[in-house]
Every structure is written in C-alpha cells, then in structure tokens.
Enzyme design. Structure first.
Site, PDB file in Angstrom:
ATOM      1  N   HIS A 253       0.862  -1.179   0.000  1.00 41.28           N
ATOM      2  CA  HIS A 253       0.000   0.000   0.000  1.00 41.28           C
ATOM      3  C   HIS A 253       0.903   1.236   0.000  1.00 41.28           C
ATOM      4  O   HIS A 253       1.871   1.298   0.757  1.00 41.28           O
ATOM      5  CB  HIS A 253      -0.881  -0.024   1.254  1.00 41.28           C
ATOM      6  CG  HIS A 253      -2.016   0.951   1.231  1.00 41.28           C
ATOM      7  ND1 HIS A 253      -1.816   2.307   1.295  1.00 41.28           N
ATOM      8  CD2 HIS A 253      -3.350   0.778   1.155  1.00 41.28           C
ATOM      9  CE1 HIS A 253      -2.997   2.916   1.265  1.00 41.28           C
ATOM     10  NE2 HIS A 253      -3.940   2.009   1.172  1.00 41.28           N
TER      11      HIS A 253
ATOM     12  N   ARG B 298      -6.707  10.354   0.177  1.00 38.67           N
ATOM     13  CA  ARG B 298      -6.580  10.826  -1.217  1.00 38.67           C
ATOM     14  C   ARG B 298      -7.952  10.945  -1.866  1.00 38.67           C
ATOM     15  O   ARG B 298      -8.189  11.839  -2.678  1.00 38.67           O
ATOM     16  CB  ARG B 298      -5.668   9.873  -1.998  1.00 38.67           C
ATOM     17  CG  ARG B 298      -4.199  10.043  -1.630  1.00 38.67           C
ATOM     18  CD  ARG B 298      -3.322   8.949  -2.210  1.00 38.67           C
ATOM     19  NE  ARG B 298      -3.438   7.706  -1.461  1.00 38.67           N
ATOM     20  CZ  ARG B 298      -3.411   6.494  -1.967  1.00 38.67           C
ATOM     21  NH1 ARG B 298      -3.283   6.341  -3.268  1.00 38.67           N
ATOM     22  NH2 ARG B 298      -3.512   5.434  -1.199  1.00 38.67           N
TER      23      ARG B 298
END
Ligand SMILES: Cc1cc2nc3c(=O)[nH]c(=O)nc-3n(C[C@H](O)[C@H](O)[C@H](O)COP(=O)(O)OP(=O)(O)OC[C@H]3O[C@@H](n4cnc5c(N)ncnc54)[C@H](O)[C@@H]3O)c2cc1C
Length: 603
Positions: free
Chosen positions: A235, A255
């Site tokens: 990740h 995000r």
C-alpha cells in the site's frame, strides 16, 4: 490421543468478515457451525479496515453498474483475475451491502438518505459504501451481532495448527487454546478457511499480529493448491514516523477526499507518470483532480487515485532519486484543502476521524494543518488458496476458503474497497456451499495418528528448551529477508539469495526452543508460527522468481515490461509427493464473449 473433541457440521477457521459471513450463511442453511479465532470475537483484522466496501449501488453516480465495477476490477488485476469471481463479485456486492444495512449497519448517508459512497483508487465512480474511516469496525459489529443470534459456537483465542484428513477429504482440525496451551480436536463435515493474509512475513506492514499466513500453510500442508502468491500488495501510504508505528496504514480515503502526494520540493509528482491504460480516465491538471474529489461528474480522477501498485512505485522512485521526505518517504497533504474549503478543519475531522486521531496521538501531528510523512507498507495478499469461483471449494473435497485467504478475485492487484465486498460476497457463497457439502457428505472419522503427529510437532520447541534458537530472532531475520530481497522492487539474484536465506532460517526454526510452560506462552506461539511464515515466504519467492515480467503488484527490475506470455496463466503451487514445493502454469480460461464486451465497452 487424549484431547477434547468438538463436533460441527461446518467448521469456520477465522472470525473476520469472511469467516463470520460464511458462518452466518452455513447456519442459515441448517448447519451446526463452529468458529475458531486466534483473537477475541470482534477483534479480527477486518476491524481495522477503514475506507469502505466497493459495490456498484450507483447512489452517488448513476452511471455506475456491475459492468463498470467488473471492468475496473479486471483492469486493476491486469486480467489475471478469476473472471467468474470478478463477475459474481460485481453483481452480488450491492445485495450483500444492502443486507448489512438491513442487519443494522449504520452507513454514512447521502442527503436523500441512501448509503453514501466515496472515491477510491482504480474505481471509475464513487463506489465505496463507508462508515467514516471505520468501516471494518461496523462490518464486524454487524456480522457479530447477527451471528451471535444465530447461535454460532465460537472458540476464541484458539490457533489451528493442522487440518485433519480422511483420504483426500478434509474432516477437521487440531487447535491449541492460546491461554492454557491445551490441544483440542475439531471434527467437521466441511471446513472453511477464512484466516486472512500474511503481512507479518515482512518487516514493514499494516497487518495485525494474526497475519502469519496460517491458512495458506494449513491448506498447502494438507495438499491443496495455492495460486499467485507472488502478488503482494504494498500500500502506498503507511506511516513512517515515529519508528514505533512504521507501516501503520494511512487510508486511501485521505486521497479520495482530496489529499495530494508531494515530494520534498513540493511537486505533485504523480502527474509525471500516468500509465497509458489509465490516461483517458485521469485528470491532467490539479483543478480537474480537485473537482473530481468533490463529486463533479465531468471531471476525471486525480493521479493520486491510480492503482496502489503504481502509486507505491512512484513514491519509491521519488525517494530513490533523493526527493523524499526527511524520514525516507514523501508527503501526503490533506491540509491544503483549506485553500478550497472554508470549513476544512471540521471537514477533515468529520471525514477522516481515525486518521486525525492516529496522527495526533502517535506522531503529534495535526493533519488539518500539516502534511503527513508516508511510505509504502506491506498490506494485502492477492494470491492464496485456489478455489472454484462459484462454490469457493479448494482443490480438496470438503475444504473451502474465502476472503483474503482465497485467491482469484483480484488477479495481479486488488483495488481498495474490493476486499470488504469480497468478504461478504464470497463468505456468503463459501458458507452456503460448505453447508451443502456437509449435508451431502456424511459422517467423518478422525485419524488419531494425524492428531498425535500435529501435537508432537507443536510441542517440539519445549523439548529443545531455552537453549534452542530464539524464535523471535528467527522471525525478525525472516522479515528482514523478505523486506529487503522480495519487496516492492525485485530482481532474480536477490530472490535467489532470499531462497538460500529461507533455507537457513528453516534449519534454525528446526532448532527453535522455548522455556516456561504452555500457559499463554508467546514465545511458543511464535515458534509454531515460524513454519507458516517460512512456507508462505518460500511460495512468494519461488513464484516471484518464475514470473519474469512486471505486472500489477509484482515489479521486476530485471524484467520491467509486461509480457503477453505471462498474461494467460496463473502460477499454482502444490506440495509434491516428495514434500518439495512444485510450481506449475495453469491456463486462465478465455473470457466469455459477453464479459469480453463488458471489458471492451469500458476501456
Ligand atoms: C489497516 C487496514 C485497512 C484496510 N482497509 C480496507 C478498506 O477500507 N476496504 C477494504 O476493502 N479492505 C481494507 N483492508 C483489507 C481488509 O481489511 C482485509 O483484507 C480483510 O479484512 C480480511 O478479512 P478476512 O475475513 O479475510 O480475514 P481477517 O479479518 O483477518 O480474519 C482472519 C481471522 O482468522 C483468524 N485466524 C488466522 N489464523 C488462524 C489460525 N491458525 N487458527 C485460528 N484462527 C486463525 C484470525 O484470528 C481472524 O479471526 C484494510 C486492511 C488493513 C490492514
């Protein structure tokens, strides 16, 4: 053999989202169900899931449908996915999410009262049903409440150490009670493995202590096929500072809510490298990216929401080029949205409450005011136990697998949010088919010699005593080996070196010793885990050496391009008759015409 024996029609190993959903379904089909979990009920790794579960409910954008979700999942997986699973997942996830709502899950809401959905990497439309950034907690709470009322027989703080077989059929398991160290035998007409992943094979990981790869090793040792273990997802955003929390996840939802990635010069480097197959769907300027995160349907997603493998590699590149942050990562900035939203502080705290507290408490940093320092962390295992797409049965009769323990849905790379939906779609299917198998296939017998062999193996570290090798030191060295030699960027010479190291670590594990007694003895538990960690590490390394190309989460510095040759088969791993690990190429069946068309129309 002198251990208590428990009888169940269906035995589910694991009480995360997949295990609980399977248990509920098996029970709904009339089976007497037992659930075994290493941790307490309600504490399985799923509880940590943050951003949400992907389902094409089309509540926020009515252009969404199972067809787009299917195409996104296949593109994300670089077409190595089990397409039948991808199809079932895209079609059935909405019903499974609505069912959770009916069972009491309190999702965030749209203004008109429907389940709210948010953006996530690789998903074309806002698709993740969520509960702030604590979706896993709500999922577990809901399933647990529902399951308890079905009368599941839960064995908490028990670790399964071996599956039991009657001929080729799996008929139960041996476990020890973690608190007292006593062995128990479970006899079952069908067994579901829902044990999650293996992140603890790496030094830097977002995964919980439970993730020692047990389910893969249990299945492998019993003779089941594993698949595609080279695909480990790193990740892009884990905490990197302070060192004590290195690897802890920073959800992609940051995000999704408009957070941007910056290098030390303040440059939004993600705009510098947008892969060709995503160009048409990706914003080419900052304003368009921001508008996308705020729900403008005419805008395309910002490059920070490209797939995880790509974002992680871009971060790696910035760090290697000397453009990283002070502690070896890059910056993730959500505070900047104050320039766009007058109430940004409240907005961030409301949308990302766990992230706000995580950074405040662990790093003394206020994310509404300052950028975070982040870097890649080992996060998810795309490969796992090979299963039939419809029934979730493994290559062994009576053995089923679901959730992160199973392979197929995600191919070479998983899209964020597709795991929680995987758990409920295939947990349900595994439970249903395990119950049907139990009903169709009668009583089973336990071979006491198998039980005795398993318990003798488990107790061997006590025979060697504290003078033996320290199990913690072996685990630590194994994690270093995998992190440094089979990590985010790979090459053959390093992986061959890793295989040698793993061999040496295996020899040390044979000498591992522990003192004290069997009551909650963590050193002993660690010594037992070593076998699983070594098995899965060897699987990953061997498959990664054989995949001489770069695809999805697997990046080879010595073979940086994608190769058409490797796009048509899965690597299947099996224990050979002589006990050695074998690897074979198994062709992926062609996509049926209808699904091919779905992929084409969504290119
Ligand atoms: C921090 C974080 C955030 C995430 N956020 C998201 C997200 O927002 N959306 C998303 O889709 N995915 C997310 N993921 C991924 C997702 O949470 C996991 O893939 C998923 O929860 C795995 O669920 P599972 O049911 O397969 O296994 P788990 O929830 O891990 O459950 C495994 C169970 O098996 C038990 N077990 C293991 N070995 C044994 C053994 N030997 N004997 C007995 N029991 C055993 C464990 O104790 C546990 O009960 C996130 C992951 C992390 C780490």
């Amino acid at each position: 053999m002198n251990h208590p024996v428990f009888d169940h029609d269906v035995l589910v190993i694991g009480a995360g989202g997949a295990g609980l959903r399977a248990a509920i379904e098996a029970s709904a089909h009339g089976a007497a169900v037992g659930v075994i979990t290493k941790s307490l009920l309600g504490k399985a790794h799923t509880v940590m899931a943050e951003g949400g579960m992907a389902a094409a409910l089309a509540n926020v954008d009515d252009r969404d449908s199972w067809r787009v979700h299917f195409a996104d999942t296949m593109r994300g997986g670089q077409y190595l996915n089990n397409w039948r699973m991808a199809e079932l997942h895209a079609k059935e996830a909405p019903a499974r999410v609505r069912e959770l709502e009916a069972w009491g899950a309190v999702f965030d809401r749209t203004k008109d009262g429907r389940i709210l959905q948010r953006n996530f990497g690789g998903h074309r439309y806002p698709r993740l049903a969520h509960v702030g950034d604590r979706t896993g907690l709500e999922l577990i709470r809901t399933l647990q409440d529902h399951g308890v009322h079905r009368g599941l027989d839960v064995h908490m703080e028990h670790t399964v150490i071996s599956l039991l077989k009657d001929g080729p059929r799996v008929v139960g398991a041996v476990a020890y009670d973690r608190e007292r160290g006593r062995f128990k035998v479970f006899r079952a007409k069908a067994v579901v493995i829902a044990t999650g992943g293996l992140g603890r094979a790496y030094r830097i990981t977002s995964n919980s202590w439970e993730y020692t790869g047990d389910g893969y090793a249990l299945a492998y040792d019993a003779g089941a096929d594993l698949q595609d273990l080279e695909f480990i997802q790193f990740h892009p955003t884990g905490m990197i500072w302070p060192p004590s929390v290195r690897g802890l996840l920073v959800t992609e939802a940051v995000r999704g809510e408009g957070g941007v990635l910056l290098n030390k010069d303040g440059r939004r480097f993600m705009f510098d490298d947008i892969p060709d197959n995503y160009k048409s769907q990706t914003a080419d300027n900052e304003d368009e990216g921001w508008r996308y995160t705020q729900g403008d349907k005419a805008a395309r997603r910002p490059p920070e929401l490209l797939t995880r493998d790509h974002v992680a590699r871009c971060i790696n590149r910035e760090v290697k080029a000397g453009r990283g942050s002070p502690h070896g990562g890059v910056f993730l900035d959500i505070a900047w949205i104050r320039r766009r939203l007058p109430n940004s502080v409240e907005h961030i705290k409301r949308k990302l409450p766990s992230m706000y507290h995580q950074f405040k408490q662990l790093a003394d940093l206020d994310i509404t005011d300052q950028p975070m320092e982040i870097g890649p962390t080992t996060h998810y295992t795309m490969g796992g136990i090979r299963v039939d797409g419809d029934t979730q049965m493994s290559s062994l009769p009576g053995l089923f697998a679901a959730g992160e323990a199973a392979a197929g849905l995600h191919g070479a790379n998983r899209l964020g949010g597709n795991s929680l939906s995987d758990l409920i779609v295939f947990g349900q299917r595994a439970g249903e088919h395990a119950a049907a198998f139990a009903k169709a296939n009668g009583a089973v017998t336990i071979d006491e010699r198998q039980v005795d062999a398993a318990t003798a193996r488990a107790l061997a570290p006590f025979d060697r005593g504290p003078a033996g090798e320290n199990p913690y030191a072996i685990q630590h060295d194994l994690q270093d080996t995998m992190q440094d030699l089979v990590g985010i960027v790979r090459q053959e010479s390093e992986m061959r070196h890793a295989l040698e190291q793993l061999r040496a670590l295996g020899a040390r594990a044979e000498r591992a010793g522990v003192g004290g007694n069997r009551e909650y003895n963590n050193g002993w538990h660690t010594a037992i885990d070593l076998h699983n960690l070594l098995t899965v590490s060897e699987c990953i390394t061997r498959a990664a050496i054989e995949r001489k190309e770069s695809r999805g989460a697997h990046f080879r510095e010595d073979f940086p391009a994608k190769s058409d040759e490797y796009g048509h088969f899965n690597f299947v791993i099996r224990k050979g008759a002589d006990g050695a690990m074998t690897l074979s190429r198994v062709p992926i069946p062609d996509l049926p015409a209808e699904l091919k068309q779905v992929v084409e129309e969504n290119k």
